[in-house]
Motif scaffolding. Structure first.
Motif, PDB file in Angstrom:
ATOM      1  N   MET B   1       0.863  -1.191   0.025  1.00 24.16           N
ATOM      2  CA  MET B   1      -0.018  -0.113  -0.089  1.00 24.16           C
ATOM      3  C   MET B   1       0.879   1.356  -0.052  1.00 24.16           C
ATOM      4  O   MET B   1       0.606   2.263  -0.869  1.00 24.16           O
ATOM      5  CB  MET B   1      -0.824   0.192   1.418  1.00 24.16           C
ATOM      6  N   LYS B   2       1.944   1.101   0.657  1.00 22.53           N
ATOM      7  CA  LYS B   2       2.898   2.112   0.753  1.00 22.53           C
ATOM      8  C   LYS B   2       3.484   2.642  -0.617  1.00 22.53           C
ATOM      9  O   LYS B   2       3.575   3.875  -0.851  1.00 22.53           O
ATOM     10  CB  LYS B   2       3.841   1.924   1.918  1.00 22.53           C
ATOM     11  N   LYS B   3       3.813   1.521  -1.096  1.00 21.11           N
ATOM     12  CA  LYS B   3       4.498   1.636  -2.391  1.00 21.11           C
ATOM     13  C   LYS B   3       3.436   2.418  -3.519  1.00 21.11           C
ATOM     14  O   LYS B   3       3.872   3.265  -4.277  1.00 21.11           O
ATOM     15  CB  LYS B   3       4.781   0.313  -2.962  1.00 21.11           C
ATOM     16  N   VAL B   4       2.124   2.084  -3.350  1.00 27.48           N
ATOM     17  CA  VAL B   4       1.203   2.641  -4.217  1.00 27.48           C
ATOM     18  C   VAL B   4       1.169   4.007  -4.035  1.00 27.48           C
ATOM     19  O   VAL B   4       0.954   4.845  -5.092  1.00 27.48           O
ATOM     20  CB  VAL B   4      -0.196   1.814  -4.160  1.00 27.48           C
ATOM     21  N   ILE B   5       1.081   4.437  -2.907  1.00 24.41           N
ATOM     22  CA  ILE B   5       1.055   6.035  -2.390  1.00 24.41           C
ATOM     23  C   ILE B   5       2.019   6.548  -3.000  1.00 24.41           C
ATOM     24  O   ILE B   5       1.839   7.726  -3.541  1.00 24.41           O
ATOM     25  CB  ILE B   5       0.910   6.065  -1.001  1.00 24.41           C
ATOM     26  N   ILE B   6       3.263   5.921  -2.670  1.00 28.09           N
ATOM     27  CA  ILE B   6       4.558   6.507  -3.390  1.00 28.09           C
ATOM     28  C   ILE B   6       4.528   6.880  -4.649  1.00 28.09           C
ATOM     29  O   ILE B   6       4.670   7.764  -5.517  1.00 28.09           O
ATOM     30  CB  ILE B   6       5.630   6.044  -2.947  1.00 28.09           C
ATOM     31  N   LEU B   7       4.019   5.954  -5.633  1.00 33.34           N
ATOM     32  CA  LEU B   7       3.743   5.901  -6.968  1.00 33.34           C
ATOM     33  C   LEU B   7       2.603   6.900  -7.370  1.00 33.34           C
ATOM     34  O   LEU B   7       3.108   7.663  -8.486  1.00 33.34           O
ATOM     35  CB  LEU B   7       3.062   4.533  -7.624  1.00 33.34           C
ATOM     36  N   PHE B   8       1.681   6.869  -6.697  1.00 32.13           N
ATOM     37  CA  PHE B   8       0.738   7.853  -7.219  1.00 32.13           C
ATOM     38  C   PHE B   8       1.222   9.401  -6.886  1.00 32.13           C
ATOM     39  O   PHE B   8       1.083  10.250  -7.666  1.00 32.13           O
ATOM     40  CB  PHE B   8      -0.704   7.678  -6.535  1.00 32.13           C
ATOM     41  N   LEU B   9       2.107   9.630  -5.726  1.00 28.88           N
ATOM     42  CA  LEU B   9       2.568  11.013  -5.611  1.00 28.88           C
ATOM     43  C   LEU B   9       3.691  11.151  -6.573  1.00 28.88           C
ATOM     44  O   LEU B   9       3.698  12.460  -7.075  1.00 28.88           O
ATOM     45  CB  LEU B   9       3.370  10.868  -4.192  1.00 28.88           C
ATOM     46  N   ILE B  10       4.411  10.269  -7.258  1.00 26.88           N
ATOM     47  CA  ILE B  10       5.324  10.477  -8.167  1.00 26.88           C
ATOM     48  C   ILE B  10       4.525  10.907  -9.461  1.00 26.88           C
ATOM     49  O   ILE B  10       5.013  11.845 -10.361  1.00 26.88           O
ATOM     50  CB  ILE B  10       6.173   9.375  -8.413  1.00 26.88           C
ATOM     51  N   VAL B  44       2.448   8.583 -17.971  1.00 28.32           N
ATOM     52  CA  VAL B  44       1.581   8.739 -16.543  1.00 28.32           C
ATOM     53  C   VAL B  44       0.525   7.597 -16.535  1.00 28.32           C
ATOM     54  O   VAL B  44       0.183   7.025 -15.734  1.00 28.32           O
ATOM     55  CB  VAL B  44       1.078  10.090 -16.503  1.00 28.32           C
ATOM     56  N   GLY B  45      -0.085   7.397 -17.673  1.00 32.67           N
ATOM     57  CA  GLY B  45      -1.056   6.460 -17.957  1.00 32.67           C
ATOM     58  C   GLY B  45      -0.933   5.227 -17.709  1.00 32.67           C
ATOM     59  O   GLY B  45      -1.529   4.297 -16.984  1.00 32.67           O
ATOM     60  N   PHE B  46       0.274   4.727 -18.140  1.00 34.31           N
ATOM     61  CA  PHE B  46       1.014   3.321 -17.878  1.00 34.31           C
ATOM     62  C   PHE B  46       0.980   3.173 -16.210  1.00 34.31           C
ATOM     63  O   PHE B  46       0.735   2.368 -15.680  1.00 34.31           O
ATOM     64  CB  PHE B  46       2.351   3.216 -18.636  1.00 34.31           C
ATOM     65  N   ALA B  47       1.670   4.142 -15.793  1.00 36.84           N
ATOM     66  CA  ALA B  47       2.082   4.260 -14.191  1.00 36.84           C
ATOM     67  C   ALA B  47       0.747   4.225 -13.424  1.00 36.84           C
ATOM     68  O   ALA B  47       0.628   3.207 -12.399  1.00 36.84           O
ATOM     69  CB  ALA B  47       2.886   5.236 -13.772  1.00 36.84           C
ATOM     70  N   VAL B  48      -0.515   4.878 -13.864  1.00 37.80           N
ATOM     71  CA  VAL B  48      -1.578   4.908 -13.222  1.00 37.80           C
ATOM     72  C   VAL B  48      -2.146   3.452 -13.332  1.00 37.80           C
ATOM     73  O   VAL B  48      -2.686   2.970 -12.196  1.00 37.80           O
ATOM     74  CB  VAL B  48      -2.772   5.967 -13.863  1.00 37.80           C
ATOM     75  N   PHE B  49      -2.111   2.846 -14.498  1.00 35.26           N
ATOM     76  CA  PHE B  49      -2.636   1.622 -14.738  1.00 35.26           C
ATOM     77  C   PHE B  49      -1.918   0.498 -13.723  1.00 35.26           C
ATOM     78  O   PHE B  49      -2.723  -0.350 -12.846  1.00 35.26           O
ATOM     79  CB  PHE B  49      -2.466   1.154 -16.076  1.00 35.26           C
ATOM     80  N   ILE B  50      -0.501   0.541 -13.680  1.00 34.26           N
ATOM     81  CA  ILE B  50       0.056  -0.106 -12.687  1.00 34.26           C
ATOM     82  C   ILE B  50      -0.254   0.059 -11.283  1.00 34.26           C
ATOM     83  O   ILE B  50      -0.299  -0.901 -10.278  1.00 34.26           O
ATOM     84  CB  ILE B  50       1.580   0.147 -12.782  1.00 34.26           C
TER      85      ILE B  50
END
Lengths: 62, 132
Positions: B1-10, B44-50
């Motif tokens: 979950m922490k990684k997902v939050i970091i990903l969305f912040l980036i 960005v779309g690809f990162a959101v998908f991940i």
């Protein structure tokens, strides 16, 4: 390499999600295994054979 | 979950910076600027998908990473590294023949690497990770 995971899963009346949880992988990994799109590690093959109570050879074949 | 939050912040930071950059270009934005902005949006779309995939896994209480995801990531890294090498060689070849701004060259190079990574991931993921 082919496998009988789908067959055994049906026999044990397990969903992909339940099986995934039992062997501590994502449901997606079970989907890939059943479609023969992924060859599992020895650890995962062992865990799957343990869940179904059969040998690895009975579950996987060439 | 922490990684997902970091990903969305980036993702959010990249998106905001890209929008500011694109707006600051204003009417001066040329074809390459538009292309770069489009590529950034795709990445960005690809990162959101991940990110949403990982979020779904977290909701199902599955491990965020297992041996399949690690294997796909490992293969993707190897493929994209190999493609990136050729990409930079191609850009250096172009640089000697065409008058090209250093900033544009670097931007194209870095975006090319990101595209190589995203495409490699998609190909490996949909083809499956079979030991052949």
């Amino acid at each position: 390499m082919t496998n009988k995971i789908k067959e055994y899963r049906a026999r044990f009346n397990l969903t992909q999600e339940e099986l995934a949880r039992k062997v501590n992988v994502r449901r997606e990994t079970i989907v890939f295994l059943e479609k023969n799109k992924y060859n599992p590690s020895l650890r995962l093959a062992y865990d799957l054979s343990k869940v179904f109570g059969v040998s690895i050879e009975a579950l996987f074949s060439d | 979950m922490k990684k997902v939050i970091i990903l969305f912040l980036i993702v959010l930071m990249v998106l905001v910076s890209a929008i500011f950059w694109f707006l600051s270009e204003g009417s001066n934005a040329g074809f390459t600027d538009n292309l770069h902005f489009l590529i950034i949006l795709l990445i960005v779309g690809f990162a959101v998908f991940i990110g949403f995939r990982r979020l779904g896994s977290a909701k199902r209480r599955e491990p965020a990473e297992d041996e399949l995801t690690k294997k796909v990531l490992l293969k993707t890294a190897a493929w994209s590294y190999y493609i990136s090498l050729y990409w930079w060689v191609f850009l250096l070849f172009i640089k000697d023949r065409i008058e090209i701004d250093a900033e544009l060259l670097l931007g194209t190079g870095i975006l090319g690497m990101a595209v190589a990574f995203a495409l490699s991931w998609l190909i490996i993921y949909f083809r499956g990770a079979i030991n052949d």
